[in-house]
Design a protein around this motif. Structure first.
Motif, PDB file in Angstrom:
ATOM      1  N   ALA A 127      79.053  10.027  63.322  1.00 21.45           N
ATOM      2  CA  ALA A 127      79.771  11.290  63.469  1.00 21.45           C
ATOM      3  C   ALA A 127      80.998  11.388  62.564  1.00 21.45           C
ATOM      4  CB  ALA A 127      80.194  11.477  64.926  1.00 21.45           C
ATOM      5  N   LYS A 128      81.600  10.255  62.235  1.00 18.84           N
ATOM      6  CA  LYS A 128      82.880  10.278  61.521  1.00 18.84           C
ATOM      7  C   LYS A 128      82.773  10.014  60.022  1.00 18.84           C
ATOM      8  CE  LYS A 128      85.477   9.015  65.661  1.00 18.84           C
ATOM      9  NZ  LYS A 128      86.360   8.006  66.316  1.00 18.84           N
ATOM     10  N   HIS A 129      81.570   9.712  59.531  1.00 15.83           N
ATOM     11  CA  HIS A 129      81.387   9.430  58.110  1.00 15.83           C
ATOM     12  C   HIS A 129      80.518  10.514  57.480  1.00 15.83           C
ATOM     13  CE1 HIS A 129      82.890   5.552  59.456  1.00 15.83           C
ATOM     14  NE2 HIS A 129      83.163   5.285  58.194  1.00 15.83           N
ATOM     15  N   ASP A 130      81.081  11.211  56.501  1.00 13.29           N
ATOM     16  CA  ASP A 130      80.417  12.375  55.935  1.00 13.29           C
ATOM     17  C   ASP A 130      79.193  12.043  55.082  1.00 13.29           C
ATOM     18  OD1 ASP A 130      82.194  14.025  57.173  1.00 13.29           O
ATOM     19  OD2 ASP A 130      83.479  14.334  55.422  1.00 13.29           O
ATOM     20  N   SER A 131      78.914  10.750  54.887  1.00 12.78           N
ATOM     21  CA  SER A 131      77.677  10.394  54.193  1.00 12.78           C
ATOM     22  C   SER A 131      76.453  10.699  55.057  1.00 12.78           C
ATOM     23  CB  SER A 131      77.681   8.913  53.819  1.00 12.78           C
ATOM     24  OG  SER A 131      77.816   8.099  54.983  1.00 12.78           O
ATOM     25  N   HIS A 145      73.387  18.117  65.090  1.00 11.29           N
ATOM     26  CA  HIS A 145      72.873  19.351  65.683  1.00 11.29           C
ATOM     27  C   HIS A 145      72.599  20.485  64.711  1.00 11.29           C
ATOM     28  CE1 HIS A 145      76.945  21.071  65.415  1.00 11.29           C
ATOM     29  NE2 HIS A 145      77.363  19.896  65.845  1.00 11.29           N
ATOM     30  N   GLY A 146      72.710  20.283  63.411  1.00 12.78           N
ATOM     31  CA  GLY A 146      72.346  21.351  62.486  1.00 12.78           C
ATOM     32  C   GLY A 146      72.915  21.126  61.103  1.00 12.78           C
ATOM     33  N   ASP A 147      72.203  21.632  60.080  1.00 11.79           N
ATOM     34  CA  ASP A 147      72.692  21.440  58.720  1.00 11.79           C
ATOM     35  C   ASP A 147      73.802  22.433  58.384  1.00 11.79           C
ATOM     36  OD1 ASP A 147      71.523  23.910  57.981  1.00 11.79           O
ATOM     37  OD2 ASP A 147      69.739  22.972  57.149  1.00 11.79           O
ATOM     38  N   GLU A 148      74.230  22.441  57.123  1.00 15.30           N
ATOM     39  CA  GLU A 148      75.382  23.257  56.696  1.00 15.30           C
ATOM     40  C   GLU A 148      75.130  24.756  56.798  1.00 15.30           C
ATOM     41  OE1 GLU A 148      73.432  21.651  52.859  1.00 15.30           O
ATOM     42  OE2 GLU A 148      73.654  21.069  54.968  1.00 15.30           O
ATOM     43  N   TYR A 149      73.851  25.144  56.946  1.00 16.10           N
ATOM     44  CA  TYR A 149      73.505  26.556  57.082  1.00 16.10           C
ATOM     45  C   TYR A 149      73.071  26.905  58.509  1.00 16.10           C
ATOM     46  CZ  TYR A 149      73.520  26.143  52.009  1.00 16.10           C
ATOM     47  OH  TYR A 149      73.892  25.898  50.710  1.00 16.10           O
ATOM     48  N   GLY A 150      73.240  25.953  59.422  1.00 14.88           N
ATOM     49  CA  GLY A 150      72.824  26.189  60.795  1.00 14.88           C
ATOM     50  C   GLY A 150      71.346  25.988  61.008  1.00 14.88           C
ATOM     51  N   GLY A 154      81.445  18.805  57.921  1.00 14.36           N
ATOM     52  CA  GLY A 154      82.167  17.968  58.872  1.00 14.36           C
ATOM     53  C   GLY A 154      81.700  18.161  60.297  1.00 14.36           C
ATOM     54  N   TYR A 155      80.743  19.089  60.479  1.00 14.75           N
ATOM     55  CA  TYR A 155      80.275  19.409  61.826  1.00 14.75           C
ATOM     56  C   TYR A 155      78.765  19.242  61.986  1.00 14.75           C
ATOM     57  CZ  TYR A 155      84.897  21.536  61.944  1.00 14.75           C
ATOM     58  OH  TYR A 155      86.239  21.745  61.861  1.00 14.75           O
ATOM     59  N   GLU A 156      78.073  18.768  60.954  1.00 13.42           N
ATOM     60  CA  GLU A 156      76.631  18.576  61.085  1.00 13.42           C
ATOM     61  C   GLU A 156      76.317  17.461  62.077  1.00 13.42           C
ATOM     62  OE1 GLU A 156      74.407  18.428  57.379  1.00 13.42           O
ATOM     63  OE2 GLU A 156      76.080  19.385  56.342  1.00 13.42           O
ATOM     64  N   VAL A 157      77.070  16.374  61.975  1.00 12.93           N
ATOM     65  CA  VAL A 157      77.022  15.272  62.944  1.00 12.93           C
ATOM     66  C   VAL A 157      78.457  15.084  63.388  1.00 12.93           C
ATOM     67  CG1 VAL A 157      76.315  12.902  63.380  1.00 12.93           C
ATOM     68  CG2 VAL A 157      75.157  14.225  61.599  1.00 12.93           C
ATOM     69  N   GLU A 158      78.744  15.258  64.658  1.00  8.65           N
ATOM     70  CA  GLU A 158      80.151  15.286  65.050  1.00  8.65           C
ATOM     71  C   GLU A 158      80.389  14.771  66.466  1.00  8.65           C
ATOM     72  OE1 GLU A 158      81.966  19.095  65.693  1.00  8.65           O
ATOM     73  OE2 GLU A 158      80.052  20.047  66.220  1.00  8.65           O
ATOM     74  N   VAL A 159      81.668  14.489  66.734  1.00  9.48           N
ATOM     75  CA  VAL A 159      82.145  14.232  68.089  1.00  9.48           C
ATOM     76  C   VAL A 159      82.635  15.557  68.638  1.00  9.48           C
ATOM     77  CG1 VAL A 159      83.869  13.051  69.502  1.00  9.48           C
ATOM     78  CG2 VAL A 159      82.810  11.853  67.570  1.00  9.48           C
ATOM     79  N   ARG A 160      82.126  15.944  69.787  1.00  8.56           N
ATOM     80  CA  ARG A 160      82.552  17.199  70.402  1.00  8.56           C
ATOM     81  C   ARG A 160      82.524  17.078  71.911  1.00  8.56           C
ATOM     82  NH1 ARG A 160      77.598  21.536  69.623  1.00  8.56           N
ATOM     83  NH2 ARG A 160      75.838  20.117  69.942  1.00  8.56           N
ATOM     84  N   SER A 161      82.944  18.132  72.585  1.00 10.07           N
ATOM     85  CA  SER A 161      83.010  18.105  74.049  1.00 10.07           C
ATOM     86  C   SER A 161      81.617  17.956  74.643  1.00 10.07           C
ATOM     87  CB  SER A 161      83.657  19.384  74.590  1.00 10.07           C
ATOM     88  OG  SER A 161      84.994  19.479  74.160  1.00 10.07           O
ATOM     89  N   LEU A 162      81.536  17.292  75.785  1.00 12.37           N
ATOM     90  CA  LEU A 162      80.283  17.032  76.463  1.00 12.37           C
ATOM     91  C   LEU A 162      79.584  18.329  76.839  1.00 12.37           C
ATOM     92  CD1 LEU A 162      78.714  14.517  77.522  1.00 12.37           C
ATOM     93  CD2 LEU A 162      79.835  14.890  79.720  1.00 12.37           C
TER      94      LEU A 162
END
Length: 241
Positions: A17-21, A126-131, A143-151
């Protein structure tokens, strides 16, 4: 002290989630070279330096966390096969409730999966750069394609080892031969509530009927001459055949 399997799962998920690779892509999931992650206890695990989708991220978290134990890595997984795959490795399934969730749990709902991180957080792809799902550009573009977010809300919780119904036994048939004197225990644990019931002397063998994975250790499960279930740790100087 060695990390528990759930903690290893959580730390690997945080890495994704924290590495943009690592971005989101279904067509390109899991395709790349090996990447080594160093966990907080200094241990190292290998993942693929690639994009992932939700189930591929969970698969790699589980495989990395269980590396070095007596289990066969999951070769391929999607949300429709995840229940079977995780339960075969010793995960306990529970109905979802936010109050039950613990760090390192795998979470599943129809069509989606993720990893619980504790404190009301989860990691998921949960989704690529275009949703969408194709991920035409490698890596996390937003920065949100794979991320830490609320449960979020889920259907099931999968907890490694001891869940609501105790440690799950993976059916197996193998022989353990001691290289040095090995303790036999009444539970698959070295905690104070587990006691030594005997020893396996050097050269002695027992035939196990299953495996249990708890707190980063693999244990052989067998029944003694009195029909009592006993456990022997498979780490250290033992031969498994």
């Amino acid at each position: 002290m060695a990390l528990s399997v759930p903690e290893r799962i959580a730390q690997i998920a945080e890495h994704f989630a924290k590495h943009d690779s690592h971005g989101y892509s279904q067509p390109n999931r899991g395709t790349g070279s090996a990447e080594t992650i160093t966990l907080s206890d200094g241990s190292k695990v290998s993942v693929t330096s690639s994009d992932v989708d939700c189930s591929e991220m969970v698969r790699q978290c589980v495989n990395g966390a269980l590396s070095g134990t007596y289990n066969k890595p999951i070769a391929h997984m999607w949300t429709g096969s995840e229940d079977e795959k995780l339960r075969s490795l010793g995960f306990t399934r529970m109905g979802y409730s936010a109050s039950k969730v613990r760090r390192g749990d795998a979470l599943l709902v129809s069509g989606h999966t993720g990893i619980a991180l504790g404190n009301g957080k989860q990691a998921d792809a949960h989704g690529d750069e275009y949703g969408g799902i194709t991920g035409p550009n490698r890596g996390d573009q937003t920065g949100y394609e794979v991320e830490v977010r609320s449960l979020r809300s889920w259907t099931y919780i999968y907890r490694y080892g001891k869940g609501s119904s105790g440690p799950a036994v993976v059916s197996a048939n193998f022989t353990v031969t001691a290289g040095t004197e090995r303790n036999v225990r009444n539970t698959p644990s070295t905690a104070s509530n587990s006691y030594v019931t005997g020893q396996l002397k050097p050269g002695e063998s027992v035939v196990c009927r299953g495996l249990v994975y708890t707190d980063g250790l693999a244990w052989g499960v067998y029944d003694n001459y009195a029909g009592k279930t006993r456990y022997i740790a498979l780490q250290g100087q033992v031969t498994v055949s």
